[in-house]
Design an enzyme around this catalytic site. Sequence first.
Site, PDB file in Angstrom:
ATOM      1  N   ARG A  35       0.844  -1.207   0.000  1.00  0.00           N
ATOM      2  CA  ARG A  35       0.000   0.000   0.000  1.00  0.00           C
ATOM      3  C   ARG A  35       0.872   1.248   0.000  1.00  0.00           C
ATOM      4  O   ARG A  35       2.052   1.221   0.330  1.00  0.00           O
ATOM      5  CB  ARG A  35      -0.901   0.037   1.232  1.00  0.00           C
ATOM      6  CG  ARG A  35      -0.176   0.068   2.572  1.00  0.00           C
ATOM      7  CD  ARG A  35      -0.050   1.448   3.164  1.00  0.00           C
ATOM      8  NE  ARG A  35       0.786   1.474   4.351  1.00  0.00           N
ATOM      9  CZ  ARG A  35       2.065   1.763   4.354  1.00  0.00           C
ATOM     10  NH1 ARG A  35       2.679   2.047   3.222  1.00  0.00           N
ATOM     11  NH2 ARG A  35       2.770   1.780   5.472  1.00  0.00           N
ATOM     12  N   GLU A  41      -0.022  10.707   8.064  1.00  0.00           N
ATOM     13  CA  GLU A  41       1.164   9.973   8.523  1.00  0.00           C
ATOM     14  C   GLU A  41       1.364  10.168  10.021  1.00  0.00           C
ATOM     15  O   GLU A  41       1.275  11.289  10.524  1.00  0.00           O
ATOM     16  CB  GLU A  41       2.389  10.484   7.755  1.00  0.00           C
ATOM     17  CG  GLU A  41       3.367   9.396   7.391  1.00  0.00           C
ATOM     18  CD  GLU A  41       2.783   8.382   6.414  1.00  0.00           C
ATOM     19  OE1 GLU A  41       2.472   7.268   6.871  1.00  0.00           O
ATOM     20  OE2 GLU A  41       2.636   8.686   5.224  1.00  0.00           O
ATOM     21  N   HIS A  42       1.617   9.063  10.703  1.00  0.00           N
ATOM     22  CA  HIS A  42       1.813   9.060  12.159  1.00  0.00           C
ATOM     23  C   HIS A  42       0.545   9.527  12.884  1.00  0.00           C
ATOM     24  O   HIS A  42       0.611  10.108  13.956  1.00  0.00           O
ATOM     25  CB  HIS A  42       3.030   9.906  12.574  1.00  0.00           C
ATOM     26  CG  HIS A  42       4.328   9.268  12.179  1.00  0.00           C
ATOM     27  ND1 HIS A  42       4.908   8.251  12.909  1.00  0.00           N
ATOM     28  CD2 HIS A  42       5.145   9.473  11.120  1.00  0.00           C
ATOM     29  CE1 HIS A  42       6.049   7.882  12.312  1.00  0.00           C
ATOM     30  NE2 HIS A  42       6.203   8.591  11.221  1.00  0.00           N
ATOM     31  N   ASP A  44      -2.159   7.199  12.884  1.00  0.00           N
ATOM     32  CA  ASP A  44      -2.885   5.958  13.212  1.00  0.00           C
ATOM     33  C   ASP A  44      -2.839   5.626  14.702  1.00  0.00           C
ATOM     34  O   ASP A  44      -3.865   5.330  15.300  1.00  0.00           O
ATOM     35  CB  ASP A  44      -2.387   4.770  12.361  1.00  0.00           C
ATOM     36  CG  ASP A  44      -0.889   4.547  12.431  1.00  0.00           C
ATOM     37  OD1 ASP A  44      -0.173   5.416  12.973  1.00  0.00           O
ATOM     38  OD2 ASP A  44      -0.419   3.495  11.944  1.00  0.00           O
ATOM     39  N   GLY A 133      10.987  -3.486   3.332  1.00  0.00           N
ATOM     40  CA  GLY A 133      11.476  -2.380   4.150  1.00  0.00           C
ATOM     41  C   GLY A 133      11.473  -1.045   3.431  1.00  0.00           C
ATOM     42  O   GLY A 133      12.148  -0.116   3.853  1.00  0.00           O
ATOM     43  N   SER A 137       4.859  -1.435   2.875  1.00  0.00           N
ATOM     44  CA  SER A 137       4.209  -2.460   3.672  1.00  0.00           C
ATOM     45  C   SER A 137       4.270  -3.871   3.093  1.00  0.00           C
ATOM     46  O   SER A 137       3.250  -4.558   2.953  1.00  0.00           O
ATOM     47  CB  SER A 137       2.769  -2.082   3.987  1.00  0.00           C
ATOM     48  OG  SER A 137       2.414  -2.768   5.165  1.00  0.00           O
ATOM     49  N   SER A 138       5.478  -4.295   2.822  1.00  0.00           N
ATOM     50  CA  SER A 138       5.665  -5.694   2.435  1.00  0.00           C
ATOM     51  C   SER A 138       5.273  -6.605   3.593  1.00  0.00           C
ATOM     52  O   SER A 138       4.811  -7.722   3.381  1.00  0.00           O
ATOM     53  CB  SER A 138       7.116  -5.949   2.030  1.00  0.00           C
ATOM     54  OG  SER A 138       7.994  -5.815   3.131  1.00  0.00           O
ATOM     55  N   ASP A 183      -2.065  -0.759   7.525  1.00  0.00           N
ATOM     56  CA  ASP A 183      -1.475  -1.597   6.477  1.00  0.00           C
ATOM     57  C   ASP A 183      -2.292  -2.860   6.236  1.00  0.00           C
ATOM     58  O   ASP A 183      -2.537  -3.257   5.098  1.00  0.00           O
ATOM     59  CB  ASP A 183      -0.037  -1.983   6.845  1.00  0.00           C
ATOM     60  CG  ASP A 183       0.841  -0.780   7.090  1.00  0.00           C
ATOM     61  OD1 ASP A 183       0.353   0.364   6.911  1.00  0.00           O
ATOM     62  OD2 ASP A 183       2.007  -0.965   7.459  1.00  0.00           O
ATOM     63  N   TYR A 233      10.501   5.421  16.634  1.00  0.00           N
ATOM     64  CA  TYR A 233       9.054   5.161  16.586  1.00  0.00           C
ATOM     65  C   TYR A 233       8.447   5.128  18.001  1.00  0.00           C
ATOM     66  O   TYR A 233       7.508   5.888  18.276  1.00  0.00           O
ATOM     67  CB  TYR A 233       8.794   3.876  15.791  1.00  0.00           C
ATOM     68  CG  TYR A 233       7.344   3.528  15.590  1.00  0.00           C
ATOM     69  CD1 TYR A 233       6.571   4.186  14.640  1.00  0.00           C
ATOM     70  CD2 TYR A 233       6.748   2.535  16.356  1.00  0.00           C
ATOM     71  CE1 TYR A 233       5.231   3.854  14.458  1.00  0.00           C
ATOM     72  CE2 TYR A 233       5.414   2.200  16.179  1.00  0.00           C
ATOM     73  CZ  TYR A 233       4.654   2.859  15.232  1.00  0.00           C
ATOM     74  OH  TYR A 233       3.336   2.528  15.064  1.00  0.00           O
TER      75      TYR A 233
HETATM   76  P1  ADP Z   1       7.812  -2.710   5.048  1.00  0.00           P
HETATM   77  O1  ADP Z   1       6.569  -3.308   5.609  1.00  0.00           O
HETATM   78  O2  ADP Z   1       7.756  -1.215   4.981  1.00  0.00           O
HETATM   79  O3  ADP Z   1       8.224  -3.281   3.747  1.00  0.00           O
HETATM   80  P2  ADP Z   1       8.920  -3.873   7.424  1.00  0.00           P
HETATM   81  O4  ADP Z   1      10.226  -3.724   8.101  1.00  0.00           O
HETATM   82  O5  ADP Z   1       7.698  -3.610   8.190  1.00  0.00           O
HETATM   83  O6  ADP Z   1       8.993  -3.012   6.085  1.00  0.00           O
HETATM   84  O7  ADP Z   1       8.785  -5.363   6.895  1.00  0.00           O
HETATM   85  C1  ADP Z   1       9.805  -5.950   6.143  1.00  0.00           C
HETATM   86  C2  ADP Z   1      10.042  -7.353   6.646  1.00  0.00           C
HETATM   87  O8  ADP Z   1       8.927  -8.203   6.312  1.00  0.00           O
HETATM   88  C3  ADP Z   1      11.227  -8.022   5.972  1.00  0.00           C
HETATM   89  O9  ADP Z   1      12.433  -7.686   6.620  1.00  0.00           O
HETATM   90  C4  ADP Z   1      10.887  -9.490   6.123  1.00  0.00           C
HETATM   91  O10 ADP Z   1      11.195  -9.954   7.421  1.00  0.00           O
HETATM   92  C5  ADP Z   1       9.367  -9.499   5.967  1.00  0.00           C
HETATM   93  N1  ADP Z   1       9.010  -9.743   4.567  1.00  0.00           N
HETATM   94  C6  ADP Z   1       8.335  -8.922   3.747  1.00  0.00           C
HETATM   95  N2  ADP Z   1       8.179  -9.460   2.510  1.00  0.00           N
HETATM   96  C7  ADP Z   1       8.798 -10.653   2.552  1.00  0.00           C
HETATM   97  C8  ADP Z   1       9.004 -11.701   1.571  1.00  0.00           C
HETATM   98  N3  ADP Z   1       8.588 -11.580   0.321  1.00  0.00           N
HETATM   99  N4  ADP Z   1       9.687 -12.783   1.988  1.00  0.00           N
HETATM  100  C9  ADP Z   1      10.127 -12.894   3.240  1.00  0.00           C
HETATM  101  N5  ADP Z   1       9.964 -11.960   4.189  1.00  0.00           N
HETATM  102  C10 ADP Z   1       9.316 -10.852   3.859  1.00  0.00           C
HETATM  103 MG    MG Z   2       5.812  -3.034   7.565  1.00  0.00          MG
END
Ligand code: ADP
Ligand code: MG
Length: 397
Positions: A35, A41-42, A44, A133, A137-138, A183, A233
Site C-alpha cells: 500500500r 502519517e503518524h 494511526d 522495508g 508495507s511488504s 497496512d 518510533y
Molecule cells: P515494510 O513493511 O515497509 O516493507 P517492514 O520492516 O515492516 O517493512 O517489513 C519488512 C520485513 O517483512 C522483511 O524484513 C521481512 O522480514 C518481511 N518480509 C516482507 N516481505 C517478505 C518476503 N517476500 N519474503 C520474506 N519476508 C518478507
Molecule cells: Mg511493515
Amino acid sequence: MNTQRAADRLAEEAVGLFEEQMGRSPRWVVAAPGRVNLIGEHTDYNDGFVLPMAIERRVVIAADRAAGSALDGRARLISSAEKAPATIAVDGEIRPGEVHWSSYVQGVVAGCREAGLKPGPFEAVIHSDVPLGGGLSSSAALEVAVATLVEALAGRTLDPIAKALLCQKAEHEYARMPCGIMDQFISVLGEPDRAMLLDCRAQRAEMVALDDPSVTVLIVNSNVKHELTGSEYPQRRAACEEAARILGVAALRDATLEGLDAARERLSEEHYRRARHVISEINRTLHAAEALKGRDWQTVGRLMYASHASLRDDYEVSCEELDLLVEIARSIGVAGGVIGCRMTGGGFGGCTVSLVESRKAEAVREALCRQYGEKTGIEAAAFASRPAQGACVLRRA
Ligand code: ADP
Ligand code: MG
C-alpha cells in the site's frame, strides 16, 4: 510493463518456483497487495485518520498441502527474497520466538488457529514485488497473503476486519513491531479505483473514489533507509501520549489546534511540535478525503506538500533524500505535471508519493529519477500505480 501482465507474471513465477522446489504443481495461489499512504502519517496510533490505497505490487504465495508425513505439524516456507528456507509450526502450542522473516507467517498461522482455522501441514513459496522495508508495507502484504492462504487451506473465510486485526496482532507479537491497523486493513479491503479513509479509532473504513483517469499516483523509492537507533518510533508514540495526557484528552485525535495553543506553556517545545503535526495532519487527511471526492486536485496537492513540511519540521521524521525528492517534485511543479508530493510511510527513508497529471506521468518519473540521481548518486526506483484490489485467491484446487 502493463500492470496486469506484471501481476500475471509474478504469479506464474511463483508457480514455477514452487514446481521447481517441490516437484509438483501448487494447488493454491493467493496474493495480497502492498500500500501507499496518500496522506495521514503518524496519525494511526493517535486514533486519527489515514488515507491509503492498495498498490499494484503484491506478495504472491503458491502452496499445497504437505506431501507425505515428513512435515508433521509444520509448514515449510521458501521466499524468493530470502536465502534460507524456514519451517514453522502449524499445530500444537505456538509461541513467539526470535524475530525472523518467518515470524510474520508464524504469527498469522497462530492467529488463524485461535480463530478456529486449521491449515494443516503445508509447503509454500513466497514471491513478491513489494520492496522489503521500503515503506510500502511488504510486511502486511505478507501477513494478509498468509491469512488468505490459511483461509483457502482451511476451507473457511474470516470476517475481513477480524482478518486484518489478526494480522496486525501477528506483527505486534511475533515481529515485535507495534504497528497501527492501516497496512493490514488496506491490504485486506483495498478496491480498484478507490482509496480508503480509515478511522483508526472506530476501525471503520470508507472507500473514496480515486478513478479520474487524468491523475496518476507516482511512487518514488529513495532507496535509502537510515538506520537510526531504532527507538524513534516508540519515542514519537510516547511523546504523543504524553502530549495527550497534558492536554487532558484520551488521544491527540480529540485535541484541537486551539486547545494545543491554549496549553502551549504547559508543553515542552518538542511535545508541542509533535502534537501540532498530529492534530494538523488529522485535519489535512479529512480535508484531503473531501477534496478527493470533489476531484479538487489542487487542494489535495497543497495538503500533500503541507503534510510533508509538517513531517519534516514538526515531527522530524524526514531525511535529506526525501526532502530532496519533494523539492524536485515542487520545482517540476504544476506546469510540469506535478500536483503534490510528500514523504510516505514511517520516514527516515523509503518512498515519496506524488499526485501527477497522467499525460505527464512518464516525463515526471524520468525527471525525478534523473535529478535525484545527479544530486545524490543514488538510483531511485519509481512506478505509477492505480488503486488496486485487496487480497484474493488466484488459484484454488
Ligand atoms: P515494510 O513493511 O515497509 O516493507 P517492514 O520492516 O515492516 O517493512 O517489513 C519488512 C520485513 O517483512 C522483511 O524484513 C521481512 O522480514 C518481511 N518480509 C516482507 N516481505 C517478505 C518476503 N517476500 N519474503 C520474506 N519476508 C518478507
Ligand atoms: Mg511493515
